[in-house]
Write a protein that holds these residues in place. Structure first.
Motif, short mmCIF file in Angstrom:
data_model
loop_
_atom_site.label_atom_id
_atom_site.label_comp_id
_atom_site.label_asym_id
_atom_site.label_seq_id
_atom_site.Cartn_x
_atom_site.Cartn_y
_atom_site.Cartn_z
N LYS C 42 0.81 -1.22 0.00
CA LYS C 42 0.00 0.00 0.00
C LYS C 42 0.84 1.26 0.00
O LYS C 42 0.38 2.32 -0.43
CB LYS C 42 -0.99 0.00 1.17
N GLY C 53 12.53 -0.50 14.74
CA GLY C 53 13.63 0.05 15.54
C GLY C 53 14.82 0.47 14.69
O GLY C 53 14.94 1.64 14.37
N VAL C 55 16.87 -3.28 15.84
CA VAL C 55 18.00 -4.17 16.04
C VAL C 55 17.55 -5.51 15.50
O VAL C 55 16.53 -6.05 15.93
CB VAL C 55 18.40 -4.27 17.53
N PRO C 138 -2.92 -1.01 -2.48
CA PRO C 138 -3.38 -1.76 -1.32
C PRO C 138 -4.32 -2.88 -1.72
O PRO C 138 -5.09 -2.73 -2.68
CB PRO C 138 -4.13 -0.72 -0.49
N GLU C 185 0.56 -8.44 6.27
CA GLU C 185 0.25 -7.02 6.41
C GLU C 185 0.88 -6.37 7.62
O GLU C 185 0.71 -5.17 7.84
CB GLU C 185 -1.28 -6.83 6.55
N ALA C 187 1.44 -5.83 11.82
CA ALA C 187 0.56 -5.82 12.97
C ALA C 187 -0.79 -5.22 12.62
O ALA C 187 -0.87 -4.20 11.96
CB ALA C 187 1.21 -5.04 14.12
N GLY C 213 4.32 2.08 19.08
CA GLY C 213 5.69 2.57 19.00
C GLY C 213 5.72 3.87 18.22
O GLY C 213 5.23 3.93 17.10
N PHE C 248 13.69 3.14 23.33
CA PHE C 248 14.90 2.58 22.70
C PHE C 248 15.64 3.69 21.98
O PHE C 248 15.04 4.70 21.60
CB PHE C 248 14.54 1.44 21.73
N VAL C 262 7.70 2.87 23.15
CA VAL C 262 6.56 1.98 22.98
C VAL C 262 5.69 2.05 24.23
O VAL C 262 6.18 1.87 25.33
CB VAL C 262 7.02 0.52 22.77
N ILE C 304 2.93 -2.50 17.49
CA ILE C 304 3.72 -3.74 17.50
C ILE C 304 2.93 -4.77 18.29
O ILE C 304 2.27 -4.42 19.27
CB ILE C 304 5.13 -3.45 18.11
N GLY C 324 4.37 -13.41 9.39
CA GLY C 324 4.92 -12.24 10.07
C GLY C 324 3.97 -11.69 11.11
O GLY C 324 3.21 -12.43 11.76
N VAL C 330 6.23 -11.49 17.57
CA VAL C 330 7.22 -10.60 18.19
C VAL C 330 7.68 -11.18 19.53
O VAL C 330 6.87 -11.60 20.35
CB VAL C 330 6.64 -9.18 18.40
N ILE C 335 11.93 -6.88 21.94
CA ILE C 335 11.28 -6.05 20.91
C ILE C 335 11.82 -6.40 19.53
O ILE C 335 12.26 -5.54 18.76
CB ILE C 335 11.42 -4.51 21.07
#
Ligand SMILES: Cc1cc2nc3c(=O)[nH]c(=O)nc-3n(C[C@H](O)[C@H](O)[C@H](O)COP(=O)(O)OP(=O)(O)OC[C@H]3O[C@@H](n4cnc5c(N)ncnc54)[C@H](O)[C@@H]3O)c2cc1C
Ligand SMILES: Cc1cc2nc3c(=O)[nH]c(=O)nc-3n(C[C@H](O)[C@H](O)[C@H](O)COP(=O)(O)OP(=O)(O)OC[C@H]3O[C@@H](n4cnc5c(N)ncnc54)[C@H](O)[C@@H]3O)c2cc1C
Ligand code: SF4
Lengths: 248, 309, 548
Positions: C42, C53, C55, C138, C185, C187, C213, C248, C262, C304, C324, C330, C335
Motif C-alpha cells: 500500500k 527500531g 536491532v 493496497p 500485512e 501488525a 511505537g 529505545f 513503545v 507492534i 509475520g 514478536v 522487541i
C-alpha cells in the motif's frame, strides 16, 4: 503526429528535502522519488492528444540515473508508447539536457515536444525554452490550454496577471503549467502492460553531448528561519503598520 | 562588467519589476537597460530616469510588441555581444525569454537568484525554497533571472541615461500573438495577489467567514485564503486552501486571521514578505513567524479594522 | 453502476511488502523460479510504510540469503557493539547489570539498521528473482469462492470522491486471483482482521494485544555518536501513569540515532497520551543529553504485537496463510519481530511451493502451521511468553523483575507461571473520572515537538477527495460514549492528530483529519467499543518514511 515528452525523476513532492549536514546538497538516499509533477501533466496532455486521435505516437525520454527507468515505466503505464532512457549517474544541467533532447528530436522528428515548465528539485524552468532555442523552433511556455490547429498549435499561457494565447508553427515546444489538466492514475493492468513496452537505453555521448557542468554548487543550506516579529497593542497600531507597508 | 537589464513594460509604461532587476544588476557592474517593444518612446524615457542606469537601448519594431521570445531572444543575443551579463526579473516574461537567450549564447542560466555573492557567485532557491544553493558560474557570459522580492526596487527617478536605438532580426515567423485576457475579477487571484487575507477554523461557519473576512479583503484589495481546517469545515471551497496541500503563496502582505499556524499551513505562506497574525491565543505558533501579531478576539478586532480602514 | 474489473491470476499473491512478505516472495522464487508471484504494497514504494527500531537478529537473513553480508545490504553496515539497559527514575537512571539479563537479551551478533532500508534492499532482490512488486496498490478486499475459500484479493479503487462516487479519473481496483494468498500485512492487518474473524482463527488463543511505537530519527552531534550502541529504557515516565512500555535509542549508520518509545495499549488511564509520553521521555536528562545539538529528521508511528506466543492464531485457512506480524511473532522483551517475520515467510514459501508442486491450491496449509510451531520461532517465543502478561498484571517494576525471573527460569527449563491470559486493549481502558488527568509539558521545539509539526516529518499525505478511510460503525459513539465516559481518548492516542473534538455543547462533534494518518492502526485497536474500522485508503497514501 508524434509527440515527445521528456520526464524527470525527482524527490517526491510530499517529502520535505533534508539538507545534508555537510552542506553538499540534499539527501536523496532511501527517500521516495517520483515523476516531476509538471511532467506528469505533460504526459497526460500527450496521451489525451493520442486518445483524441490527434497524435499517433507518444515517446517519453528521461535523462537521468538508472532508476529513472522507473519514471519512464510510470509514463508508459499512463499511456506513452515507448521510452528512451539517456543514462547518466552524474547530475546533468538544463543546458546539457536540452542538447541531449535536441539529439532525440533530430532522431525522432516529432511535431510537438511537451515538457513540464520546471522540475521541482532544481526549479530551473529552463529546459523547454533552451530546447526551442537550440532547435530554432517556437515555444509555448506555461501552457494552460493546448489546441492543435492544422500546421500550428494554439497555446494559452499563464502569464502574470492573466492569460495570453499564441499561435506556434509546428514543430513546436510546449511547457506545461498546473492547470493544463489533471493527470490520471496509472492503473494496475496498465502498469503490468507497461513492463513490456520498449525502452531504449542511450548515453549522452550517443548524442555527442558534453555534460560537464557549467555551474559549481559551492554550498547548499537551509533557508534562514523566519523569526518572530513584534506584538502590536491594538487595531490602531495595526492600521499604522499597514500604512507603513503601503497597503492601507 | 556591463550588464544588460530586460525592461518589463506594458507598451506604455515601465513595470516595477524592472527596478528590482536594476538593483540586482548594479551589484555586478554598469547597468544598461534594453527596452524592446513597439512605439515605446515613453517607456525608454522612463527607463532613462532610473537611478544608476547608464544607458538605455531601444529596439522599436512591431515584431517586439508582444514580447514573443522567438523574436526577442535573437535581439538580446545580438546586443549581448557588447555585454557581459543579462538580467531579467523572474516574471513569466523574464522566465520565458532568458533561457532562450542562454541557450543561444551556449551558457548556463542562473534562475531566480536571491543574492549576488561575487562576480560569478549567486544564491538561488531550490526545492521550492526548502534549500538555498550557492552556485558559481564558469561561463564567459552570465544569464540571470532575479527573484523580484529579493532585491529592493531601484529609485525610479534621479538618473539620466543616454538613449540609443538598436535593432535585431525582427520577425522570426515562428509564432504569433493571438490575444491576452488579463484577469479582471474583483478579487485578485490567490497565487499572484499582493495582499492576502486568510481565515482559519476560528471563523465558525461559511456565513461568518464571508461576513468577517470578505469585507476586510475588499478594503485591502486582497485575495482570500483559508486554512485546511476552514476548508474541511466547509467555510470555503478548497481552491482557497493555503499550505502544503493547498496553494503556495508569497504576497507582500499575508494576514492570518484565526489560524493557529500549523507547519503545514506555514509551508504555503512562509515566504510572504510581511506576515500579520490576529489570534486570541498568545501562544499560537503563528506568532513565531508573524512580523506583526495582534493578540485579540477576531470578532472585535476584524470589524474594527475593517471599519477604520 | 456495475464496475468491470480486470482480473489476473498468479500462483501466489502476497499482501504486504514488509520483511515477511518479501521473504516469502524471495524463497518462493528460489524454490521454483517458474512460479508467478506478486506482492501488493500500500505504501508509495517498498519501505515507505515500514517503521521499526531496529536491532535485527540476522538468523533468518542467514537462512534466506546467506551471502547478504557481502551484497551491499544495509543490514551489514552497523553491527551492535555496545548494549545498555537503563531503568529511568524521574531525574536519573541506573544501568541494569548485564549479569541480570537473560543471555538472549544481549543483542550480540545483531545489527542495527533501518528496517525500511532493509526492505528496499530485499525488494530489489525479489525483483531480480522475477517477483512482480506493485507499490501504491493496497489490497482492500478479500475474495472468496463459493466454498468459502480465499481465492485472492482486490486492489483499492482509485479516483472515488468523498461520497464514494467515481470521479473522472476513476480506476477500478483489480481482482488478483491466487492459488494461495499470503497475508503479510504486519501488525493489525486490515484484511487479516477480516480473515481472522471469517475463519475464527483466534479460537484457541488469547486475544492479540499491542503496543504503540512512536519513533523519531535524529542526526546527532558526531561527538556523541557511537555506531552500534544500543540502549533500552524502562521506568519513567510511564511509571507515573501505571502504564508500561519503554524507550529505545539505537546509534545507526550515517551519524543518526533511531529513538522511540513503545506504550502498551492496555493502559487504563484514558488521559494517557503515548505521543506526549514519548516527548517527555526525550526530555529526561539522560536522553536529552544525547539529543542536544542534534536535529530530528523524521517521525512516525506503528503498533507492534505484544501478545507473544499465547496470542498466535491458527496460521492457515482455506486458500491462504498468515505470515509475520499479521500472525504476531514478536519476541516482546527483545522487541524483535523482523527475524521471526522473515522466518515465517520462509516457512510459508516452503509449504506453498511443496503444495503447488503437488498440484494443490486453495486448501488449508496445515503443514505451514505445523512447521512454524516446530521451528525456532516457537522455541524463542515460548521462552518469553509470560513477560507481557506479568508486567501487565503486576505493573512495570515488579512485573519486570518477575518477567526476568520467569525468562531465566525458562532458560533453565522450568516454567513457574504457565501461560498467562490477556484482555483486549480496548477493554482495558478505564473510565475517565477514575483517573487523574495528566498535565504534559509544552513542547520546547528543540527536543520535544508538537504533534502536527512532527507529522510533517513523516511526509504523510492522502488525496483529499476520497472516502474517509477511518470508518465509524456508529457515528454517534465518539460523542455519546467516548467523550463523556472516557474523555475522548482518540484525541490523545492517535499519534497524528487525526481525531479532534470540535464545537461546544450540543454542537460537539468528532472531526477526522484522515489526511494526517500514519497507518499505525492504534485507533482500530484501542477505540473503547471497537467502533473504528481502519480501511485501506487510496493507493500510495500514507507516510513516506525515509530510513525508518
Ligand atoms: C498531510 C497534511 C497536509 C496538510 N495540509 C494543510 C494545508 O495545505 N493547509 C493548512 O492550512 N493546513 C494543512 N494541514 C492541517 C494543519 O496541520 C492544521 O490542522 C490546520 O492548518 C489548522 O487550521 P486552523 O489554524 O484554521 O485551525 P486550528 O488549529 O484549530 O486554529 C484555530 C486558531 O484560531 C484561534 N481562535 C479561535 N477563536 C478565535 C477568536 N475568536 N479570535 C481569534 N482567534 C481565535 C485559536 O487560538 C487557534 O489558534 C495539513 C495537515 C497534514 C497532516
Ligand atoms: C517501534 C517499533 C520498534 C521495533 N523494533 C524492532 C527491532 O528492533 N527489531 C526487530 O526485529 N523488530 C522490531 N520491531 C518489530 C518489527 O518491525 C516487525 O516485527 C516487523 O516489521 C514485521 O514484519 P512484517 O513483514 O510482518 O510487517 P510490516 O513490517 O508491518 O510490513 C507490512 C507491510 O505490508 C503493507 N500492508 C499492510 N496491509 C496492506 C494491504 N492491505 N495491502 C497492501 N499492503 C499492505 C504495509 O504497508 C507494510 O509495508 C519493532 C516494531 C516497532 C513498531
Ligand atoms: S488515525 Fe488511527 S491509524 Fe491513523 S495515525 Fe491515527 S491512530 Fe494511527
Amino acid at each position: 503526429m508524434k509527440i515527445v515528452v521528456p520526464v524527470k525523476r525527482v524527490l517526491d513532492y510530499n517529502v520535505k528535502p533534508r539538507v545534508k549536514a555537510d552542506g553538499s546538497g540534499v539527501d536523496l538516499a532511501n527517500v521516495k522519488m517520483s515523476m516531476n509533477p509538471f511532467d506528469e501533466i505533460a504526459v497526460e496532455e500527450a496521451v489525451r492528444l493520442k486518445e483524441q486521435g490527434t497524435a499517433s505516437e507518444v515517446v517519453v525520454v528521461s535523462v537521468g540515473p538508472a532508476k529513472a527507468s522507473e519514471t519512464l515505466r510510470s509514463a508508459l503505464a499512463m499511456g506513452a508508447d515507448r521510452a528512451i532512457h539517456v543514462v547518466s549517474e552524474d547530475e546533468v544541467e538544463p543546458l546539457a539536457v536540452a542538447k541531449i533532447l535536441k539529439g532525440v528530436v533530430v532522431d525522432e522528428t516529432p511535431d510537438l515536444v511537451i515538457l513540464g515548465k520546471q522540475a521541482i528539485d532544481d526549479d530551473s524552468n529552463q529546459v523547454g525554452q533552451m530546447l526551442a532555442a537550440l532547435l530554432g523552433r517556437p515555444q509555448g511556455t506555461f501552457a494552460s490550454k493546448v489546441e492543435m490547429d492544422g500546421a500550428s498549435v494554439l497555446v494559452t499561457r499563464e502569464v502574470d496577471g492573466g492569460l495570453e494565447t499564441v499561435r506556434l508553427a509546428l514543430p513546436a515546444i510546449v511547457t506545461t503549467d498546473l492547470r493544463l489538466n489533471e493527470p490520471r492514475y496509472a492503473s494496475l493492468p496498465n502498469i503490468m502492460k507497461a513492463k513490456s513496452k520498449p525502452l531504449a537505453a542511450k548515453a549522452p555521448a550517443d548524442y555527442g553531448v558534453d555534460i560537464t557542468p557549467r555551474l559549481k554548487v559551492l554550498q547548499v543550506k537551509e533557508p534562514a528561519q523566519r523569526s518572530a516579529g513584534i506584538k502590536i497593542a491594538d487595531v490602531d497600531a495595526l492600521i499604522g503598520k499597514l500604512k507603513e507597508l503601503g497597503v492601507a | 562588467m556591463t550588464v544588460l537589464v530586460w525592461a518589463e513594460h506594458n507598451g506604455v509604461a515601465l513595470k516595477d519589476a524592472t527596478l528590482n532587476a536594476v538593483t540586482a544588476a548594479a551589484q555586478l557592474g554598469a547597468v544598461h537597460v534594453l527596452v524592446a517593444g513597439f512605439g515605446v518612446d515613453s517607456v525608454a524615457a522612463q527607463a532613462a530616469q532610473i537611478a544608476g542606469v547608464e544607458k538605455v537601448l531601444v529596439a522599436d519594431d512591431a515584431a517586439y510588441a508582444h514580447g514573443l521570445a522567438e523574436n526577442i531572444a535573437p535581439l538580446v543575443v545580438a546586443v549581448m555581444a557588447d555585454h557581459d551579463a543579462f538580467v531579467a526579473t523572474a516574471t513569466t516574461t523574464g522566465k520565458n525569454i532568458a533561457p532562450r537567450v542562454a541557450a543561444l549564447l551556449d551558457v548556463a542560466q542562473l534562475s531566480e537568484i536571491l543574492s549576488v555573492e561575487g562576480p560569478k557567485t549567486f544564491t538561488r532557491p531550490i526545492y521550492a525554497g526548502n534549500a538555498i544553493a550557492t552556485v558559481e558560474s564558469s561561463d564567459a557570459k552570465l544569464v540571470i533571472t532575479a527573484r523580484g522580492t529579493a532585491f529592493a526596487k531601484a529609485e525610479a527617478t534621479g538618473g539620466s541615461a543616454v538613449i540609443e536605438t538598436v535593432s535585431g532580426a525582427g520577425e522570426s515567423g515562428l509564432s504569433s500573438f493571438i490575444g491576452a485576457e488579463l484577469a479582471k475579477s474583483e478579487r485578485p487571484e490567490l497565487t499572484s495577489a499582493k495582499i492576502i487575507v486568510s481565515g482559519g477554523r476560528a471563523l465558525k461557519d461559511a456565513d461568518t467567514f464571508a461576513a468577517t473576512i470578505l469585507p476586510l479583503a475588499d478594503k485591502l484589495g486582497a485575495a482570500v485564503g483559508a486554512s485546511r481546517a476552514a476548508v474541511d469545515a466547509g467555510y470555503v471551497s478548497n481552491d482557497y486552501q493555503v499550505g502544503q496541500t493547498g496553494k503556495i503563496v508569497a504576497p507582500e502582505v499575508y494576514v492570518a486571521v484565526g489560524i493557529s499556524g500549523a507547519i503545514q499551513h506555514l509551508a504555503g505562506m512562509k515566504d510572504s514578505k510581511t506576515i500579520i497574525a490576529i489570534n486570541k491565543d498568545e501562544d499560537a505558533p503563528i506568532f513565531q513567524v508573524a512580523d506583526f501579531g495582534l493578540v485579540a478576539d477576531l470578532y472585535t478586532a476584524v470589524p474594527e479594522l475593517t471599519g477604520k480602514l | 453502476m456495475t464496475i468491470v474489473r480486470d482480473e489476473m491470476a498468479y500462483d501466489v499473491v502476497i499482501v504486504g511488502g514488509g520483511p515477511a512478505g518479501l521473504s516469502t516472495a524471495i524463497r518462493l522464487k528460489q524454490l521454483n523460479a517458474d512460479l508467478s508471484v506478486c506482492v501488493l504494497e500500500k505504501g508509495s514504494e517498498i519501505g515507505a510504510h515500514i517503521l521499526s527500531g531496529a536491532v535485527v537478529d540476522p538468523r533468518a537473513m542467514d537462512e534466506l540469503l546467506p551471502d547478504w553480508r557481502d551484497s551491499d545490504c544495509p543490514l551489514a553496515q552497523t553491527p551492535v557493539t555496545d548494549n545498555w539497559h537503563w531503568v529511568l527514575t524521574r531525574k536519573g537512571h541506573y544501568a541494569m547489570p548485564h549479569a541480570l539479563m537473560p543471555p538472549f537479551m544481549s543483542n550480540e551478533g545483531c545489527y542495527t539498521t533501518s528496517l525500511g532500508n532493509l526492505c528496499r534492499w530485499l525488494g530489489g532482490k525479489a525483483e531480480e528473482l522475477g517477483v512482480e512488486i506493485f507499490p501504491g496498490f493496497p489490497a482492500s478486499e478479500v475474495l472468496f469462492d463459493d466454498s468459502g475459500a480465499l481465492i485472492g484479493v482486490q486492489t483499492g479503487d482509485m479516483g472515488v470522491d468523498r461520497e464514494g462516487q467515481p470521479k473522472g479519473d476513476f480506476q477500478p481496483g483489480m481482482r488478483l486471483l491466487a492459488r494461495y494468498t499470503v497475508l503479510a500485512e504486519g501488525a493489525r492487518g486490515h484484511l487479516t482482521k477480516r480473515v481472522k474473524a471469517q475463519f475464527d482463527l483466534e479460537r484457541d488463543c488469547q486475544p492479540q494485544v499491542y503496543g504503540l511505537g512512536i519513533k523519531e530519527l535524529w542526526d546527532i552531534d558526531p561527538e556523541k555518536h557511537v555506531p552500534g550502541r544500543v540502549l533500552h529504557t524502562q521506568g519513567w515516565p510511564l511509571s507515573e501513569s501505571e502504564s508500561w512500555g519503554g524507550g529505545f535509542l539505537y546509534h545507526q549508520a550515517g551519524g543518526q540515532v533511531a529513538l522511540g518509545f513503545v506504550t502498551a495499549l492496555d493502559y487504563k488511564n484514558p488521559h494517557v497520551s503515548p505521543y506526549e509520553e514519548f516527548q517527555r521521555w526525550k526530555q529526561h536528562p539522560s536522553i536529552r543529553a544525547i539529543l542536544e545539538g542534534g536535529k530530528r529528521v523524521s517521525y512516525g508511528a506503528r503498533v507492534i504485537n505484544e501478545g507473544g506466543w499465547q496470542s498466535v492464531p491458527q496460521l492457515a485457512f482455506p486458500g491462504g496463510v498468515l505470515a509475520g506480524c499479521s500472525a504476531g511473532f514478536v519476541n516482546v522483551p527483545r522487541i524483535k519481530g523482523s527475524h521471526t517475520a522473515m522466518k515465517s515467510g520462509i516457512l510459508a514459501a516452503e509449504a506453498i511451493s511443496a503444495a503447488l508442486a503437488a498440484g494443490r491450491g486453495g486448501d488449508t496449509l496445515a503443514d505451514y502451521d505445523a512447521a512454524v510451531r516446530d521451528s525456532w520461532i516457537a522455541s524463542e517465543l515460548k521462552l518469553v511468553q509470560n513477560a507481557q502478561p506479568l508486567v501487565a498484571k503486576f505493573g512495570g517494576a515488579l512485573g519486570t523483575v518477575l518477567a526476568g525471573a520467569d525468562m531465566w527460569a525458562r532458560v533453565l527449563k522450568v516454567n513457574p507461571f504457565g501461560p498467562m491470559q490477556h484482555h483486549t486493549d480496548a477493554e482495558a481502558t478505564g473510565r475517565a473520572d477514575l483517573y487523574k488527568p495528566i498535565a504534559y509539558p509544552k513542547a520546547d521545539g528543540v527536543i520535544s515537538f508538537d504533534r502536527l509539526t512532527n507529522v510533517s516529518y513523516s511526509f504523510t499525505n492522502h488525496e483529499e477527495e476520497q472516502p474517509c478511510h477511518l470508518r465509524l460503525k456508529d457515528a454517534s459513539v465518539p460523542v455519546s460514549v467516548n467523550l463523556p465516559i472516557y474523555a475522548g481518548p482518540e484525541a490523545r492516542y492517535c499519534p497524528a492528530g487525526v481525531y479532534e473534538f470540535l464545537g461546544e455543547g450540543a454542537e460537539k462533534r468528532l472531526q477526522i483529519n484522515a489526511q494526517n494518518c500514519l497507518h499505525c492502526k492504534t485507533c482500530d485497536i484501542k477505540d473503547t467499543t471497537g467502533n473504528i474500522d481502519w480501511a485501506t485508503p487510496e493507493g500510495g497514501g500514507g507516510p513516506n518514511y525515509p530510513n525508518m
